[in-house]
Design a protein around this motif. Structure first.
Motif, PDB file in Angstrom:
ATOM      1  N   ILE A  36       0.845  -1.197   0.000  1.00  0.00           N
ATOM      2  CA  ILE A  36       0.000   0.000   0.000  1.00  0.00           C
ATOM      3  C   ILE A  36       0.880   1.247   0.000  1.00  0.00           C
ATOM      4  O   ILE A  36       0.606   2.221  -0.707  1.00  0.00           O
ATOM      5  CB  ILE A  36      -0.959  -0.003   1.201  1.00  0.00           C
ATOM      6  CG1 ILE A  36      -2.071  -1.039   0.974  1.00  0.00           C
ATOM      7  CG2 ILE A  36      -1.566   1.379   1.438  1.00  0.00           C
ATOM      8  CD1 ILE A  36      -3.029  -1.192   2.136  1.00  0.00           C
ATOM      9  N   HIS A  37       1.963   1.200   0.767  1.00  0.00           N
ATOM     10  CA  HIS A  37       2.903   2.324   0.751  1.00  0.00           C
ATOM     11  C   HIS A  37       3.566   2.445  -0.619  1.00  0.00           C
ATOM     12  O   HIS A  37       3.761   3.553  -1.137  1.00  0.00           O
ATOM     13  CB  HIS A  37       3.974   2.140   1.831  1.00  0.00           C
ATOM     14  CG  HIS A  37       5.020   3.209   1.816  1.00  0.00           C
ATOM     15  ND1 HIS A  37       6.293   2.993   1.356  1.00  0.00           N
ATOM     16  CD2 HIS A  37       4.964   4.519   2.186  1.00  0.00           C
ATOM     17  CE1 HIS A  37       6.995   4.115   1.452  1.00  0.00           C
ATOM     18  NE2 HIS A  37       6.214   5.050   1.947  1.00  0.00           N
ATOM     19  N   ARG A  38       3.918   1.304  -1.223  1.00  0.00           N
ATOM     20  CA  ARG A  38       4.533   1.327  -2.554  1.00  0.00           C
ATOM     21  C   ARG A  38       3.615   1.968  -3.584  1.00  0.00           C
ATOM     22  O   ARG A  38       4.057   2.728  -4.438  1.00  0.00           O
ATOM     23  CB  ARG A  38       4.873  -0.098  -2.993  1.00  0.00           C
ATOM     24  CG  ARG A  38       5.520  -0.197  -4.369  1.00  0.00           C
ATOM     25  CD  ARG A  38       5.634  -1.648  -4.819  1.00  0.00           C
ATOM     26  NE  ARG A  38       6.401  -1.804  -6.038  1.00  0.00           N
ATOM     27  CZ  ARG A  38       5.895  -1.690  -7.261  1.00  0.00           C
ATOM     28  NH1 ARG A  38       4.596  -1.437  -7.425  1.00  0.00           N
ATOM     29  NH2 ARG A  38       6.657  -1.841  -8.342  1.00  0.00           N
ATOM     30  N   GLN A  39       2.329   1.654  -3.508  1.00  0.00           N
ATOM     31  CA  GLN A  39       1.392   2.101  -4.543  1.00  0.00           C
ATOM     32  C   GLN A  39       0.806   3.481  -4.280  1.00  0.00           C
ATOM     33  O   GLN A  39       0.363   4.145  -5.216  1.00  0.00           O
ATOM     34  CB  GLN A  39       0.254   1.090  -4.684  1.00  0.00           C
ATOM     35  CG  GLN A  39       0.686  -0.304  -5.077  1.00  0.00           C
ATOM     36  CD  GLN A  39       1.610  -0.313  -6.282  1.00  0.00           C
ATOM     37  OE1 GLN A  39       2.680  -0.881  -6.253  1.00  0.00           O
ATOM     38  NE2 GLN A  39       1.203   0.342  -7.359  1.00  0.00           N
ATOM     39  N   THR A  40       0.769   3.921  -3.032  1.00  0.00           N
ATOM     40  CA  THR A  40       0.147   5.212  -2.724  1.00  0.00           C
ATOM     41  C   THR A  40       1.147   6.272  -2.288  1.00  0.00           C
ATOM     42  O   THR A  40       0.844   7.464  -2.326  1.00  0.00           O
ATOM     43  CB  THR A  40      -0.904   5.069  -1.615  1.00  0.00           C
ATOM     44  OG1 THR A  40      -0.266   4.733  -0.373  1.00  0.00           O
ATOM     45  CG2 THR A  40      -1.925   3.993  -1.973  1.00  0.00           C
ATOM     46  N   GLY A  41       2.330   5.842  -1.851  1.00  0.00           N
ATOM     47  CA  GLY A  41       3.306   6.793  -1.342  1.00  0.00           C
ATOM     48  C   GLY A  41       3.075   7.158   0.106  1.00  0.00           C
ATOM     49  O   GLY A  41       3.804   7.976   0.670  1.00  0.00           O
ATOM     50  N   LYS A  42       2.064   6.549   0.726  1.00  0.00           N
ATOM     51  CA  LYS A  42       1.748   6.833   2.120  1.00  0.00           C
ATOM     52  C   LYS A  42       1.542   5.516   2.859  1.00  0.00           C
ATOM     53  O   LYS A  42       1.096   4.529   2.280  1.00  0.00           O
ATOM     54  CB  LYS A  42       0.493   7.695   2.241  1.00  0.00           C
ATOM     55  CG  LYS A  42       0.654   9.087   1.628  1.00  0.00           C
ATOM     56  CD  LYS A  42      -0.577   9.936   1.859  1.00  0.00           C
ATOM     57  CE  LYS A  42      -0.381  11.335   1.280  1.00  0.00           C
ATOM     58  NZ  LYS A  42      -1.554  12.207   1.537  1.00  0.00           N
TER      59      LYS A  42
END
Length: 226
Positions: A134-140
């Motif tokens: 999720i961090h990889r895909q959203t940046g957060k």
């Protein structure tokens, strides 16, 4: 060091292409299905993947297990990124903070209702991989997203609850410093190329070849010393 090669995107078409030559000695190509000649063929950019060498059978098995789990949870991370983009676009059209908060709450509830049962089936390690992706895909981080969409207290509560299962919602995807994250990126890239999962560009910046140079060369150096 970066190295990129290009492959022909439509080999069967090129096999049946006709080559003609005009009076200026420029070669043109008619590709089947196109009515206009061209003097060049656009090629798809493809990353050349290095061969992975495992030190023993156990390491290879761990990689295979990680691959299964990564491919299983990646679609959820991809969906989270898509939902976030749609949410932000919609929120920009709403005039008041109250309406924005109400809409965000409704979307969050929709996602929870739609996927809660599926997400409950994830193991602890699958859940942690999902948080990283999720961090990889959203940046957060997942913690940041919950905090923005709901409230700081709800984000704290989710993180505290997840910590009981040894899952941190604040965990980031860091393939440059964490070897498991490099393996996850390697798994994704191979799955993208063979069509197993649909590619979605990451929201964070890193270079696959820099990662490979670090982790694979480090491994080779270590083995040589031994």
């Amino acid at each position: 060091m970066k190295s990129i090669i290009y492959i022909l995107c439509c080999l069967p078409l090129l096999c049946s292409a006709q080559v003609v030559k005009d009076s200026t000695e420029v070669h043109y190509i008619y590709v089947e299905g196109d009515s206009i000649a061209t003097d060049a063929i656009d090629l798809n950019e493809v990353i050349v993947l290095n061969k992975l060498n495992f030190k023993d059978r156990d390491e290879r098995i761990k990689y295979l297990i990680l691959r299964r789990k990564t491919i299983k949870v990646y679609p959820y991370a991809k969906l989270a990124a898509e939902r976030l983009v749609a949410l932000k676009e919609r929120l920009e059209t709403l005039p008041t903070k109250r309406k924005k908060k109400k809409y965000a709450k409704r979307i969050q509830k929709y996602i929870e209702d739609e996927f809660a049962e599926e997400l409950k089936k994830l193991t602890r390690t699958e859940g942690q991989i999902l948080v990283k992706l999720i961090h990889r895909q959203t940046g957060k981080t997942t913690f940041q997203l919950i905090k923005e969409l709901r409230s700081g207290w709800r984000a704290f509560w989710f993180n505290s609850t997840a910590s009981l299962f040894d899952i941190s919602l604040k965990r980031e995807f860091n393939p440059m410093d964490i070897k498991e994250d490099f393996y996850i990126e390697d798994i994704l890239e191979r799955a993208f190329q063979n069509g197993q999962i649909e590619r979605q560009e990451p929201a964070i910046e890193f270079d696959y070849y820099d990662l490979s140079d670090k982790w694979l060369n480090t491994k080779i150096t270590s083995e040589t010393k031994n």
